[in-house]
Design an enzyme around this catalytic site. Structure first.
Site, PDB file in Angstrom:
ATOM      1  N   CYS A 161     -53.692  12.385 -73.042  1.00 31.14           N
ATOM      2  CA  CYS A 161     -52.987  11.939 -71.832  1.00 31.14           C
ATOM      3  C   CYS A 161     -51.492  12.212 -71.932  1.00 31.14           C
ATOM      4  O   CYS A 161     -50.838  12.481 -70.935  1.00 31.14           O
ATOM      5  CB  CYS A 161     -53.261  10.468 -71.574  1.00 31.14           C
ATOM      6  SG  CYS A 161     -53.065   9.446 -73.020  1.00 31.14           S
ATOM      7  N   GLY A 180     -57.915   6.410 -68.304  1.00 22.19           N
ATOM      8  CA  GLY A 180     -58.611   7.543 -67.707  1.00 22.19           C
ATOM      9  C   GLY A 180     -57.737   8.199 -66.652  1.00 22.19           C
ATOM     10  O   GLY A 180     -56.503   8.144 -66.732  1.00 22.19           O
ATOM     11  N   THR A 226     -55.858   9.190 -63.095  1.00 15.95           N
ATOM     12  CA  THR A 226     -55.094   8.432 -62.104  1.00 15.95           C
ATOM     13  C   THR A 226     -55.957   8.119 -60.882  1.00 15.95           C
ATOM     14  O   THR A 226     -55.872   7.026 -60.319  1.00 15.95           O
ATOM     15  CB  THR A 226     -53.823   9.226 -61.718  1.00 15.95           C
ATOM     16  OG1 THR A 226     -53.008   9.325 -62.894  1.00 15.95           O
ATOM     17  CG2 THR A 226     -53.026   8.538 -60.627  1.00 15.95           C
ATOM     18  N   ALA A 227     -56.842   9.056 -60.502  1.00 14.64           N
ATOM     19  CA  ALA A 227     -57.676   8.838 -59.313  1.00 14.64           C
ATOM     20  C   ALA A 227     -58.558   7.601 -59.509  1.00 14.64           C
ATOM     21  O   ALA A 227     -58.643   6.739 -58.619  1.00 14.64           O
ATOM     22  CB  ALA A 227     -58.528  10.066 -59.061  1.00 14.64           C
ATOM     23  N   GLU A 253     -52.172  17.544 -64.073  1.00 17.29           N
ATOM     24  CA  GLU A 253     -52.637  17.401 -65.457  1.00 17.29           C
ATOM     25  C   GLU A 253     -53.803  18.361 -65.686  1.00 17.29           C
ATOM     26  O   GLU A 253     -54.813  18.291 -64.995  1.00 17.29           O
ATOM     27  CB  GLU A 253     -53.103  15.958 -65.673  1.00 17.29           C
ATOM     28  CG  GLU A 253     -53.452  15.640 -67.093  1.00 17.29           C
ATOM     29  CD  GLU A 253     -53.807  14.169 -67.294  1.00 17.29           C
ATOM     30  OE1 GLU A 253     -54.454  13.577 -66.416  1.00 17.29           O
ATOM     31  OE2 GLU A 253     -53.442  13.626 -68.345  1.00 17.29           O
ATOM     32  N   LYS A 313     -67.032  -0.096 -71.903  1.00 15.38           N
ATOM     33  CA  LYS A 313     -67.857   0.988 -71.352  1.00 15.38           C
ATOM     34  C   LYS A 313     -67.307   2.308 -71.891  1.00 15.38           C
ATOM     35  O   LYS A 313     -66.239   2.760 -71.485  1.00 15.38           O
ATOM     36  CB  LYS A 313     -67.758   0.946 -69.820  1.00 15.38           C
ATOM     37  CG  LYS A 313     -68.938   1.497 -69.068  1.00 15.38           C
ATOM     38  CD  LYS A 313     -69.186   2.967 -69.205  1.00 15.38           C
ATOM     39  CE  LYS A 313     -68.283   3.830 -68.384  1.00 15.38           C
ATOM     40  NZ  LYS A 313     -68.504   5.271 -68.620  1.00 15.38           N
ATOM     41  N   GLU A 331     -53.917   2.751 -68.074  1.00 15.00           N
ATOM     42  CA  GLU A 331     -53.267   3.818 -68.857  1.00 15.00           C
ATOM     43  C   GLU A 331     -53.850   5.114 -68.319  1.00 15.00           C
ATOM     44  O   GLU A 331     -55.019   5.423 -68.558  1.00 15.00           O
ATOM     45  CB  GLU A 331     -53.576   3.610 -70.343  1.00 15.00           C
ATOM     46  CG  GLU A 331     -52.580   4.304 -71.249  1.00 15.00           C
ATOM     47  CD  GLU A 331     -53.042   5.693 -71.630  1.00 15.00           C
ATOM     48  OE1 GLU A 331     -52.687   6.635 -70.886  1.00 15.00           O
ATOM     49  OE2 GLU A 331     -53.730   5.825 -72.651  1.00 15.00           O
TER      50      GLU A 331
HETATM   51  P1  NDP Z   1     -62.300   9.466 -65.509  1.00 16.24           P
HETATM   52  O1  NDP Z   1     -61.109   8.696 -65.126  1.00 16.24           O
HETATM   53  O2  NDP Z   1     -63.320   9.745 -64.463  1.00 16.24           O
HETATM   54  O3  NDP Z   1     -63.054   8.741 -66.718  1.00 16.24           O
HETATM   55  C1  NDP Z   1     -62.513   7.750 -67.557  1.00 16.24           C
HETATM   56  C2  NDP Z   1     -63.501   6.614 -67.751  1.00 16.24           C
HETATM   57  O4  NDP Z   1     -63.724   5.935 -66.514  1.00 16.24           O
HETATM   58  C3  NDP Z   1     -64.883   7.071 -68.206  1.00 16.24           C
HETATM   59  O5  NDP Z   1     -65.456   6.082 -69.029  1.00 16.24           O
HETATM   60  C4  NDP Z   1     -65.634   7.151 -66.900  1.00 16.24           C
HETATM   61  O6  NDP Z   1     -67.013   7.078 -67.057  1.00 16.24           O
HETATM   62  C5  NDP Z   1     -65.105   5.947 -66.174  1.00 16.24           C
HETATM   63  N1  NDP Z   1     -65.199   5.989 -64.725  1.00 16.24           N
HETATM   64  C6  NDP Z   1     -65.421   7.067 -63.925  1.00 16.24           C
HETATM   65  N2  NDP Z   1     -65.416   6.688 -62.621  1.00 16.24           N
HETATM   66  C7  NDP Z   1     -65.179   5.352 -62.613  1.00 16.24           C
HETATM   67  C8  NDP Z   1     -65.029   4.379 -61.570  1.00 16.24           C
HETATM   68  N3  NDP Z   1     -65.110   4.724 -60.281  1.00 16.24           N
HETATM   69  N4  NDP Z   1     -64.761   3.103 -61.910  1.00 16.24           N
HETATM   70  C9  NDP Z   1     -64.647   2.738 -63.210  1.00 16.24           C
HETATM   71  N5  NDP Z   1     -64.791   3.612 -64.224  1.00 16.24           N
HETATM   72  C10 NDP Z   1     -65.036   4.900 -63.942  1.00 16.24           C
HETATM   73  O7  NDP Z   1     -61.871  10.812 -66.160  1.00 16.24           O
HETATM   74  P2  NDP Z   1     -62.738  12.142 -66.227  1.00 16.24           P
HETATM   75  O8  NDP Z   1     -63.573  12.106 -67.396  1.00 16.24           O
HETATM   76  O9  NDP Z   1     -63.450  12.417 -64.942  1.00 16.24           O
HETATM   77  O10 NDP Z   1     -61.593  13.212 -66.366  1.00 16.24           O
HETATM   78  C11 NDP Z   1     -60.927  13.692 -65.208  1.00 16.24           C
HETATM   79  C12 NDP Z   1     -59.493  13.981 -65.473  1.00 16.24           C
HETATM   80  O11 NDP Z   1     -58.855  12.755 -65.778  1.00 16.24           O
HETATM   81  C13 NDP Z   1     -59.207  14.846 -66.669  1.00 16.24           C
HETATM   82  O12 NDP Z   1     -59.238  16.186 -66.357  1.00 16.24           O
HETATM   83  C14 NDP Z   1     -57.838  14.382 -67.036  1.00 16.24           C
HETATM   84  O13 NDP Z   1     -56.903  15.051 -66.245  1.00 16.24           O
HETATM   85  C15 NDP Z   1     -57.843  12.930 -66.693  1.00 16.24           C
HETATM   86  N6  NDP Z   1     -58.098  12.042 -67.843  1.00 16.24           N
HETATM   87  C16 NDP Z   1     -57.054  11.372 -68.372  1.00 16.24           C
HETATM   88  C17 NDP Z   1     -57.253  10.571 -69.464  1.00 16.24           C
HETATM   89  C18 NDP Z   1     -56.143   9.828 -70.094  1.00 16.24           C
HETATM   90  O14 NDP Z   1     -56.244   9.458 -71.249  1.00 16.24           O
HETATM   91  N7  NDP Z   1     -55.091   9.551 -69.380  1.00 16.24           N
HETATM   92  C19 NDP Z   1     -58.548  10.448 -70.112  1.00 16.24           C
HETATM   93  C20 NDP Z   1     -59.609  11.148 -69.442  1.00 16.24           C
HETATM   94  C21 NDP Z   1     -59.359  11.918 -68.362  1.00 16.24           C
HETATM   95  P3  NDP Z   1     -67.877   8.405 -67.315  1.00 16.24           P
HETATM   96  O15 NDP Z   1     -67.155   9.234 -68.315  1.00 16.24           O
HETATM   97  O16 NDP Z   1     -69.112   7.848 -67.876  1.00 16.24           O
HETATM   98  O17 NDP Z   1     -67.984   9.084 -65.999  1.00 16.24           O
END
Ligand code: NDP
Length: 486
Positions: A298, A242, A244-245, A395, A190, A264
């Site tokens: 990240c 993605g 941490t939340a 972050e 995804k 990760e």
């Molecule tokens: P998210 O964790 O929301 O997104 C990462 C991926 O997870 C995307 O494909 C997203 O889909 C998907 N996703 C979102 N909600 C869910 C869920 N409940 N269950 C399963 N998958 C889900 O990151 P954000 O884009 O909202 O970014 C928010 C913050 O997260 C950033 O500001 C940054 O601090 C951090 N981040 C860290 C990353 C890392 O590499 N460690 C990468 C990205 C973000 P979709 O994008 O379609 O909503």
């Protein structure tokens, strides 16, 4: 707020825009299920836009609950044959995918930049070559799995559900897909809502490589598509990169189930500069550590720890160097810092930067002419930061660096480890023994010495604490996709 102007620009580069004329994108992309692009069951599409211009690029199918079910069914049907295929045969498919990524590298780099806002120089020189390198690397492992897992007898897990973010779209897809396939699993990926295009081009590449239908599924959508996929019955393993939340939410959802999981997640990585470091080299490393990919990394070196004796010198050199960063059109080959990935991400950065100012840190943002449309944030340096400030703890995921200081090695280690995250760290010193001593005391999955943001498919990457668990890359990256039988 202090916005300081550059001292002077005596000369600058002429524009060097990359052409997008050779790119042939469809107006609409379907879901890639069972080896074919198909319409979503409920007919929903969403636009993907260029964050540097806010112009729509293409429409992309939205994977709803019925699509997730259909994708898992197709993947389950494909698994027995793929899992039982000879190791060398699987390797051949991975090699083919790697070669096709190389053949289409110029196109992939341009699309990555248009869809995500990162400078073309980075897509061209980092993202796409590394994506190909991951497929090459794991193609090499496919018939040597035994050596990767201490000569144990292993088998693939089955169907893996993989959710990736928007900061390195194709590269993250390669990190996830290549080891999963090499180990004999089938995968449903995804991509992030804001950057689905290169994953869809990768689907075309899978077709060109004649990968058997159902072995790779690309299921664009939003967070609820990801949430549906990770919970879907029939998914044996979940790999998530993605925030941490969201990682926490997935872990809670999978607790008590039989689904394997690797996460990760985020980071607030310390980049530590000792007084004996080669300071000019360290400044280049600091810039690369935090401004590479607009800080949407990240493992970005977002907490800069400088030894007090060289604090003023490093900050002066850094500020001067920041003044030479070129911010703007990501398609220009001279651009260092491109567009922020989305309006939402820009807002998150602005909120945290405002919190930094309110809490009393001193802000300096470089003055630069930003384009009228699109999402932009000028590279920013915070000094007078206390370890309790939000900008030192949370972050930011943007081009913002927070400076803290230390006096002794012990204090540097204590401050670096004073974080709920533990993804990466950098150490700048002339003394090898000091680097080893500090590295072994740091709670970080990756520690770079006299370099930063250096990625290699042969090296393991992953975190401690709230940065997640499990390793990707190298032989360690095989283990999460295998079950040890004996
Ligand atoms: P998210 O964790 O929301 O997104 C990462 C991926 O997870 C995307 O494909 C997203 O889909 C998907 N996703 C979102 N909600 C869910 C869920 N409940 N269950 C399963 N998958 C889900 O990151 P954000 O884009 O909202 O970014 C928010 C913050 O997260 C950033 O500001 C940054 O601090 C951090 N981040 C860290 C990353 C890392 O590499 N460690 C990468 C990205 C973000 P979709 O994008 O379609 O909503």
């Amino acid at each position: 707020m202090t916005i300081e102007t550059r001292t002077s620009i005596v000369w600058d580069y002429a524009p060097a825009p990359e052409s997008a004329d050779h790119i042939r994108l469809e107006d609409r992309y379907g879901l890639f299920v069972n080896g074919q692009f198909r319409e979503p069951r409920d007919g929903r599409y969403f636009p993907t836009i260029n964050p540097a211009t806010e112009e729509p690029i293409a429409e992309v199918a939205y994977g709803g609950p019925e699509d997730v079910t259909a994708a898992v069914e197709a993947a389950r049907a494909a698994f027995p044959k793929w899992g039982a295929l000879g190791d060398l045969e699987r390797a051949k498919y991975l090699f083919r995918i790697a070669r096709l990524i190389q053949e289409r590298s110029r196109e992939l780099a341009v699309v990555e930049t248009l869809d995500g806002g990162k400078p073309l120089r980075e897509s061209r020189d980092v993202d796409i070559p590394l994506a190909a390198a991951h497929f090459f690397h794991y193609a090499g492992w496919a018939d040597k799995l035994l050596y990767g897992v201490n000569a144990r007898e292993v088998r693939p897990l089955g169907v893996v559900g993989q959710v990736v973010p928007w900061n390195f779209p194709l590269l993250m897809a390669a990190w996830k897909l290549a080891p999963a396939l090499a180990c004999g699993n089938v995968a449903i990926l995804k991509p992030a809502e804001t950057t689905p295009l290169t994953a869809l081009l990768l689907a075309e590449i899978c077709q060109e490589a004649e990968l058997p239908p159902g072995v790779v599924t690309i299921l664009p959508g939003d967070g609820s598509t990801g949430a549906g996929l990770v919970r879907a019955p029939g998914v044996d393993k979940v790999a998530f990169t993605g925030s941490t939340a969201v990682g926490r939410d997935i872990q809670a959802a999978l607790a008590g189930t039989n689904t394997h999981l690797t996460l990760e997640l985020g980071g607030k990585s310390a980049n530590i500069v000792f007084e004996d470091a080669a300071l000019d080299q360290a400044v280049e490393g600091i810039v690369n550590g935090i401004f590479f990919n607009q800080g949407h990394v990240c493992c970005a070196g977002s907490r800069l720890l400088i030894q007090e004796s060289v604090r003023d010198e490093v900050i002066a050199k850094l500020w001067q160097r920041m003044g030479r960063l070129r911010v703007g059109d990501p398609m220009d080959k001279n651009t260092d810092v491109g567009a922020i990935n989305s309006a939402e991400q820009l807002e998150r950065i602005e909120v945290l930067v405002a919190a930094g100012e309110e809490e009393g840190a001193t802000r300096r943002s470089i003055a630069c002419e930003l384009p009228k449309r699109g999402y932009w944030f000028a590279p920013t340096l915070f000094t007078d930061v206390s370890p309790a400030h939000r900008i030192a703890v949370e972050e930011i995921f943007g081009p913002v660096v927070s400076v803290l200081t230390f006096r002794t090695q012990a204090e540097a280690i204590e401050k670096a480890n004073n974080s709920r995250y533990g993804l990466a760290a950098g150490i700048w010193t002339d003394k090898g023994s000091k680097a080893f001593e500090v590295a072994s005391a740091l709670k970080a999955g990756v520690v770079w010495q006299n370099t930063y943001n250096h990625f290699d498919p042969t090296a393991a990457f992953g975190g401690y604490k709230e940065s997640g668990f499990g390793r990707e890359g190298g032989p360690a990256g095989l283990r999460p996709y295998l079950e040890v039988v004996r």
